[in-house]
Structure formats: structure tokens, C-alpha cells
Design a protein around this motif. Sequence first.
Motif, PDB file in Angstrom:
ATOM      1  N   LYS A 157     -53.453  65.184  45.538  1.00 14.61           N
ATOM      2  CA  LYS A 157     -54.429  64.232  45.018  1.00 14.61           C
ATOM      3  C   LYS A 157     -53.715  63.210  44.138  1.00 14.61           C
ATOM      4  CE  LYS A 157     -58.410  67.352  45.180  1.00 14.61           C
ATOM      5  NZ  LYS A 157     -59.641  67.827  44.495  1.00 14.61           N
TER       6      LYS A 157
ATOM      7  N   SER B 256     -65.204  58.252  42.974  1.00 10.73           N
ATOM      8  CA  SER B 256     -64.539  58.222  44.279  1.00 10.73           C
ATOM      9  C   SER B 256     -63.113  57.689  44.187  1.00 10.73           C
ATOM     10  CB  SER B 256     -65.340  57.362  45.261  1.00 10.73           C
ATOM     11  OG  SER B 256     -65.430  56.021  44.792  1.00 10.73           O
TER      12      SER B 256
ATOM     13  N   VAL C  86     -58.121  61.577  44.025  1.00 10.67           N
ATOM     14  CA  VAL C  86     -58.461  61.380  45.439  1.00 10.67           C
ATOM     15  C   VAL C  86     -57.545  62.208  46.333  1.00 10.67           C
ATOM     16  CG1 VAL C  86     -58.797  59.690  47.265  1.00 10.67           C
ATOM     17  CG2 VAL C  86     -59.195  59.036  44.884  1.00 10.67           C
TER      18      VAL C  86
END
Length: 280
Positions: free
Chosen positions: A32, A42, A46
Motif C-alpha cells: 500500500k 480513497s 492505497v
Amino acid sequence: MMRSLLVVALALCAVHCNGFIFRHGSKWTNLKVTWGINPLSSTSFVAMPLTENAAKSQGFQKISDCGDSSGLHGIRYVKDNDMNLILIYDVQGHIAGISAAVPTNMANGWPHAFLKGHPFIKSGNHHHISAYFVDPAIICASGRTTALYHQQGVGTDLYIQNGTDPIADSIKIPHLQSGVTSTHWTKGKCFPTMGLHYWYNIRKDMSCDEFYPSFLLYNGGKLNAFGWAFIADLTSSRLEHPPQSAISGFMNPVPDCLLNAGKLSTMHIYLSDNPVLDTC
């Protein structure tokens, strides 16, 4: 202010995050990128595609293959031409590393000559910095079978390429915090949702020409994250831009030169499922 917001963020995660695990395991289970104050955003924490096929389905495009450049390694993908986030896959299509590239014509002249060739490798009109999650020797040779990939997870070790030969010049980073204390990596500060920072050979009176653009993050005494730190004003949405007032929360000591270096661009890169739970 930032730490009080983190309390709220952690509370939100306690309600909404799945796989709520406080114990830090040794297996790297995810990849991530990008720290953010809101773990539900969002654009924060990620998850990246862990296979070449998944990368293609998510709109990533191949920019180079094994052997295309003597200084670069693996099969490299970017999305929306964002060279600040480059994913690296092996010949079997499994995740093998991550890279970032910055233009060779930066307005402030960065990276300086001290960093060119180690760790930044010039290819075309960009300077690349690369990290690998498996032995670089296997990436363009055998790769990892699907069975081995499922057994090992994202990778086995962290290697930072520090020269023009991605195999011979890649430095293996200690998995355990106890193993890094006898190196030139300098202990920095703990920051929840990041970890305990280590910076390379940081000194208060150092020149920013030699500021090494990578940092390590240990949680529970184990390496489970790291990142890039660029003295450059870059625009990728994957990057963070910490204010100078926040630098003392990550480094000890803070180099005097950084306080006058202009805008910084950083990227936290996590190797676990729940980085928001990292409390050092």
C-alpha cells in the motif's frame, strides 16, 4: 493537531477496518502507498496490484521490460504516466519491487551529483530510485512461481538499489530493528500509522546535497514499511507534502539544511494489510 486527528482516524478504523490485528507478523501481506490523515479516504493507504495481470486490469501500462536498460531491473508499470509510482514485476508476473522516477531537469537542480548513480539511476530523461522485495538476481531470471508467491507474500526481503548494477549494488535491509542499529541508518521518531523512522546518516549540520532519499519504518521491532523522501516539489497524487513544521516529528536530529530546502515530496510504502494500526 495532527496527532489528535489521528486519534479520530484510529477510532474510525476500529469500527470500519477488517482484519483487525495488533500483532505484527513477519510475512509481508500487502503493498500500500501514501499516508493520509483519513484511513477511509480513497487516496490514503492505497493497495497496489500484486500481479502483472491485475496491474493491466487496473489501467497500469508497461514502460520497460527486463533488459531494456542496464541500470533498471524487472518489468515496470505506471498508471496515467505517473513516473513517481512505478511497480516492478518479475518474469512470472508477480510483484517484485517498487520505484520512483524524477525528471532530470528539476528546477532546483535536485538530485545533486552526490546522489546520481547511487541511488538514482539515469534512464532517458528521468532519474530512478528502486527497491526490490525479493533477491534481485531472480527477478529477470526465474521469478517466483505462483505457489512460492502465495507462500511468501509480497516478498522476502527489502533491497534498495544503490548503484548501476541492480543485482550487485542492491543493499539488503535488516528485517529486525536490532539489526539496523549497527549501521549508518539513524534512529528517528515514532509516528503512529507510520512507524519508527530510520534515516541514512542524518546529521544536524549535514549538506542536503547528500540527504539520502529513502527511510525505513519499523513496527514491533520488525521492518514492515519504508518510503521515499525527495527534496522536490512533485505533483503526483501518490505523494505527500509534509510541512517543515512536521519534520521534527520524523527525524532526530533535523538537518538544518532541510528547514530551508523548500517543499518536500514523500511517499510511505507499506507492506502490511493494516498500516493504520502501526504504532511503532
